[in-house]
Design a protein around this motif. Structure first.
Motif, PDB file in Angstrom:
ATOM      1  N   TRP A  10      21.056 103.102 138.731  1.00 29.98           N
ATOM      2  CA  TRP A  10      20.108 102.364 137.885  1.00 29.98           C
ATOM      3  C   TRP A  10      20.921 101.549 136.897  1.00 29.98           C
ATOM      4  CZ3 TRP A  10      15.459 106.087 136.499  1.00 29.98           C
ATOM      5  CH2 TRP A  10      14.803 106.422 137.687  1.00 29.98           C
ATOM      6  N   LYS A  42      18.518  99.807 140.992  1.00 28.62           N
ATOM      7  CA  LYS A  42      17.244  99.486 140.338  1.00 28.62           C
ATOM      8  C   LYS A  42      17.554  98.989 138.924  1.00 28.62           C
ATOM      9  CE  LYS A  42      13.063 101.897 139.002  1.00 28.62           C
ATOM     10  NZ  LYS A  42      12.493 103.225 138.901  1.00 28.62           N
ATOM     11  N   ALA A  45      14.779  99.042 132.130  1.00 28.53           N
ATOM     12  CA  ALA A  45      14.587  98.327 130.873  1.00 28.53           C
ATOM     13  C   ALA A  45      15.152  99.070 129.673  1.00 28.53           C
ATOM     14  CB  ALA A  45      13.101  98.068 130.672  1.00 28.53           C
ATOM     15  N   SER A  46      15.625 100.295 129.889  1.00 28.59           N
ATOM     16  CA  SER A  46      16.129 101.075 128.760  1.00 28.59           C
ATOM     17  C   SER A  46      17.513 101.637 129.109  1.00 28.59           C
ATOM     18  CB  SER A  46      15.162 102.216 128.469  1.00 28.59           C
ATOM     19  OG  SER A  46      15.754 103.137 127.600  1.00 28.59           O
ATOM     20  N   ARG A  48      18.664 104.308 128.161  1.00 30.25           N
ATOM     21  CA  ARG A  48      18.483 105.759 128.363  1.00 30.25           C
ATOM     22  C   ARG A  48      18.323 106.108 129.844  1.00 30.25           C
ATOM     23  NH1 ARG A  48      19.419 107.741 123.582  1.00 30.25           N
ATOM     24  NH2 ARG A  48      17.896 107.545 121.923  1.00 30.25           N
ATOM     25  N   HIS A  49      17.766 105.158 130.627  1.00 32.33           N
ATOM     26  CA  HIS A  49      17.536 105.432 132.052  1.00 32.33           C
ATOM     27  C   HIS A  49      18.742 105.033 132.902  1.00 32.33           C
ATOM     28  CE1 HIS A  49      12.995 104.617 131.197  1.00 32.33           C
ATOM     29  NE2 HIS A  49      13.501 105.538 130.433  1.00 32.33           N
ATOM     30  N   ALA A  50      19.678 104.276 132.290  1.00 34.17           N
ATOM     31  CA  ALA A  50      20.706 103.614 133.091  1.00 34.17           C
ATOM     32  C   ALA A  50      21.857 104.545 133.475  1.00 34.17           C
ATOM     33  CB  ALA A  50      21.251 102.431 132.318  1.00 34.17           C
ATOM     34  N   THR A  74      23.378 105.347 126.540  1.00 31.64           N
ATOM     35  CA  THR A  74      23.364 105.625 127.982  1.00 31.64           C
ATOM     36  C   THR A  74      23.879 107.048 128.238  1.00 31.64           C
ATOM     37  OG1 THR A  74      23.921 103.314 128.289  1.00 31.64           O
ATOM     38  CG2 THR A  74      24.153 104.727 130.211  1.00 31.64           C
TER      39      THR A  74
ATOM     40  N   LYS B  49      19.344 112.844 141.129  1.00 36.05           N
ATOM     41  CA  LYS B  49      20.413 112.265 140.308  1.00 36.05           C
ATOM     42  C   LYS B  49      20.119 112.480 138.821  1.00 36.05           C
ATOM     43  CE  LYS B  49      19.925 108.439 138.649  1.00 36.05           C
ATOM     44  NZ  LYS B  49      19.516 107.070 138.472  1.00 36.05           N
ATOM     45  N   LYS B  53      22.197 114.294 135.272  1.00 35.01           N
ATOM     46  CA  LYS B  53      22.649 113.427 134.173  1.00 35.01           C
ATOM     47  C   LYS B  53      22.593 114.164 132.835  1.00 35.01           C
ATOM     48  CE  LYS B  53      22.670 109.198 134.066  1.00 35.01           C
ATOM     49  NZ  LYS B  53      23.784 108.235 133.942  1.00 35.01           N
ATOM     50  N   VAL B  56      19.976 112.963 126.741  1.00 36.40           N
ATOM     51  CA  VAL B  56      20.098 112.375 125.399  1.00 36.40           C
ATOM     52  C   VAL B  56      18.727 112.516 124.734  1.00 36.40           C
ATOM     53  CG1 VAL B  56      20.692 110.312 124.066  1.00 36.40           C
ATOM     54  CG2 VAL B  56      21.785 110.730 126.265  1.00 36.40           C
ATOM     55  N   PRO B 194       8.253  92.708 130.709  1.00 38.16           N
ATOM     56  CA  PRO B 194       9.653  93.143 130.792  1.00 38.16           C
ATOM     57  C   PRO B 194      10.140  93.873 129.542  1.00 38.16           C
ATOM     58  CG  PRO B 194       9.434  90.894 131.548  1.00 38.16           C
ATOM     59  CD  PRO B 194       8.101  91.292 131.036  1.00 38.16           C
ATOM     60  N   ALA B 197       8.806  97.309 129.627  1.00 41.74           N
ATOM     61  CA  ALA B 197       8.920  98.020 130.902  1.00 41.74           C
ATOM     62  C   ALA B 197       9.309  99.471 130.659  1.00 41.74           C
ATOM     63  CB  ALA B 197       9.950  97.338 131.773  1.00 41.74           C
ATOM     64  N   SER B 198       8.697 100.342 131.422  1.00 39.46           N
ATOM     65  CA  SER B 198       8.843 101.798 131.235  1.00 39.46           C
ATOM     66  C   SER B 198       8.482 102.197 129.817  1.00 39.46           C
ATOM     67  CB  SER B 198      10.246 102.304 131.551  1.00 39.46           C
ATOM     68  OG  SER B 198      10.970 101.417 132.299  1.00 39.46           O
ATOM     69  N   ILE B 202      10.297 105.197 127.662  1.00 39.60           N
ATOM     70  CA  ILE B 202      11.510 104.434 127.315  1.00 39.60           C
ATOM     71  C   ILE B 202      12.610 105.307 126.701  1.00 39.60           C
ATOM     72  CG2 ILE B 202      10.750 103.653 124.993  1.00 39.60           C
ATOM     73  CD1 ILE B 202      11.872 100.823 126.040  1.00 39.60           C
ATOM     74  N   PHE B 204      13.054 108.654 127.275  1.00 44.88           N
ATOM     75  CA  PHE B 204      13.455 109.814 128.076  1.00 44.88           C
ATOM     76  C   PHE B 204      14.705 109.508 128.893  1.00 44.88           C
ATOM     77  CE2 PHE B 204       8.759 111.102 128.193  1.00 44.88           C
ATOM     78  CZ  PHE B 204       8.916 111.858 127.056  1.00 44.88           C
ATOM     79  N   SER B 205      15.528 110.533 129.081  1.00 43.60           N
ATOM     80  CA  SER B 205      16.702 110.335 129.923  1.00 43.60           C
ATOM     81  C   SER B 205      17.011 111.641 130.656  1.00 43.60           C
ATOM     82  CB  SER B 205      17.896 109.942 129.061  1.00 43.60           C
ATOM     83  OG  SER B 205      18.196 110.987 128.167  1.00 43.60           O
ATOM     84  N   LEU B 209      13.469 112.873 132.083  1.00 48.09           N
ATOM     85  CA  LEU B 209      12.919 111.705 132.793  1.00 48.09           C
ATOM     86  C   LEU B 209      12.589 112.087 134.246  1.00 48.09           C
ATOM     87  CD1 LEU B 209      12.278 108.645 132.783  1.00 48.09           C
ATOM     88  CD2 LEU B 209      14.644 108.230 133.400  1.00 48.09           C
TER      89      LEU B 209
END
Lengths: 161, 295
Positions: A10, A42, A45-46, A48-50, A74, B49, B53, B56, B194, B197-198, B202, B204-205, B209
């Motif tokens: 991502w 993918k 937009a954040s 945190r998800h990357a 990140t 995945k 991770k 955070v 955009p 988005a999410s 936004i 959550f990680s 997530l």
């Protein structure tokens, strides 16, 4: 790098003061013609998800604090992909007063602040070709071998003793 | 014995299969766009995945994590309760219990983004509330009419039903609520633009997530499974056949919704809930007319 991280990358687009040429090429990779999603890539937009940060631009002094914040936000393991000549080595802005001159300087600053970056990839070009981005995805996923010239190989061997 | 085995299989599949169906949806969308698209198991790869991770934690958002865990547990319980109550009647008011649980779930779902101190999250949550006030409120109204018309409050009683025009109109409205609840275009207004988005997730990680996405996929499955069972109950009167047919119909419905979502364009944020309200009111009015004309 874990097996599942390679299967699902991502990416978060981080513009650090680029001219937008590389940014357009990133969007190009996501279009149906190049279809980066087939590799599990993918755009999110954040940060945190990357998993990977697509960094374009030579990192201007104005953008630097925000760039550090985004990298810190990140979750690890985090991959930094320097895209384009500016990001890789500063490009034509390598010694200007308003930029830090690319990813190498940024990594030094991150090290000083104890912010770890697990993997760094470089995609040179001005602007980068979409094919080059796909090649980088291939490198991350382990689909292709890293290409280095014999000159560089010798230099690496010499420095490593 | 066979009933126990069937229920167990359906329960396990209802938890594992929605994420695979999400992968199928992504593949279908890709084919419509003339792309190859990701592998069918891509959504599972993403979630696995995420579990590997780093977590955070956003500042001052412990409430959000607690609510998320509550959401996940309740969502799994709801799908188990629905599957079991189709074959074994748990109470005489199984359908009412399911409606109540679903509304509680929706309330938790819209509370999560509001407890996170992030502007985008709160804005996304506010948009979700606007949509919930139309969609889930009308879901209760539609189910109210369904119970009023038929007098049915549990799946066992579905055998007494026969298909009528006014019931089919009501079920059509129920299928639309299912489409909207699954957050597909143009009703993904909480994350439509955009910069938002999410929006809901936004902050959550990592594993949190992953849990959120897994719950969202199960929720998407449930909002199709429940109307499918009520619809098929008009024609199929044996519980085992009903639950198996319901599961297959849900898969077909998921594919149909995926195609619709790929074809539809985005709508204006303020326009989507109002258009939806008008559609529901017309359908409910038609069903009332049909009920009094006995068609």
């Amino acid at each position: 790098m874990s097996k599942f991280l390679k299967k699902s990358i991502w990416v978060f687009h981080l513009n650090t003061g680029s001219c937008n040429a590389c940014d357009i090429e990133i969007l190009d990779v996501l279009t149906p013609y190049f279809d980066a999603e087939r590799f599990g890539v993918k755009l999110v937009a954040s940060p945190r998800h990357a998993d990977a940060l697509l960094m374009t631009g030579p990192v201007t002094l104005e953008a630097l604090p925000k760039v550090i914040n985004a990298i810190e936000a990140t979750p690890r393991p985090r991959i930094l992909i320097a895209m384009g000549s500016c990001s890789v080595g500063g490009g034509i802005w390598h010694d200007t007063y308003s930029t830090i001159g690319g990813v190498r300087e940024l990594l030094k600053i991150l090290k000083e602040r104890e912010i770890e970056v697990d993997h760094v990839y470089y995609i040179p070009g001005c602007p980068i070709r979409p094919e080059a981005i796909i090649y980088a995805i291939g490198l991350i996923k382990g689909l292709v071998e890293k290409k280095i010239s014999s000159k560089v190989k010798k230099a690496v061997r010499r420095t490593s003793g | 014995m066979i009933e126990h085995i069937v229920v167990s299989i359906i329960v396990v599949l209802s938890i594992i299969f929605p994420t695979i169906l999400d992968g199928v949806e992504r593949k279908i969308k890709a084919r419509i766009h003339s792309r190859i698209g990701p592998p069918i198991l891509q959504s599972w790869y993403d979630i696995i995945k995420l579990f590997g991770k780093e977590q955070v934690m956003p500042r001052n958002s412990l409430h959000a994590v607690m609510l998320l865990i509550l959401l996940t547990i309740t969502q799994v319980f709801l799908i188990v309760y629905t599957s079991v109550s189709i074959i074994f009647q748990i109470t005489q008011f199984d359908i009412v219990v399911i409606i109540a649980l679903f509304i509680i779930l929706q309330t938790i779902f819209i509370s999560i983004p509001l407890t996170i101190p992030n502007t985008f999250s709160v804005l996304g949550g506010s948009r979700e509330i606007a949509l919930t006030l139309v969609n889930e409120a009308l879901f209760i109204v539609i189910m109210g009419f369904f119970i009023y018309y038929t007098g049915i409050t549990s799946f066992k009683q579905l055998t007494q039903l026969s298909p009528t025009v006014y019931l089919l109109i009501l079920l059509l409205a129920l299928f639309i609520t299912g489409y909207v609840s699954s957050g597909r275009i143009p009703f993904d207004i909480a994350e439509a633009e955009p910069e938002l988005a999410s929006g809901l997730m936004i902050e959550f990680s990592g594993p949190i997530l992953g849990v959120f996405l897994l719950t969202f996929h199960i929720r998407r499955f449930f909002v199709k499974f429940f109307p499918s069972i009520l619809f098929l109950g008009l024609f199929i009167h044996t519980p085992i056949s009903l639950i198996i047919a319901g599961f297959i119909t849900t898969i077909i419905l998921w594919i149909i919704y995926a195609v619709i979502a790929a074809i539809l364009g985005r709508s204006r944020v303020d326009l989507a809930p109002i258009t939806l309200l008008k559609i529901y009111l017309v359908l409910i009015a038609l069903s009332i007319i049909g009920y009094y004309l006995k068609v």
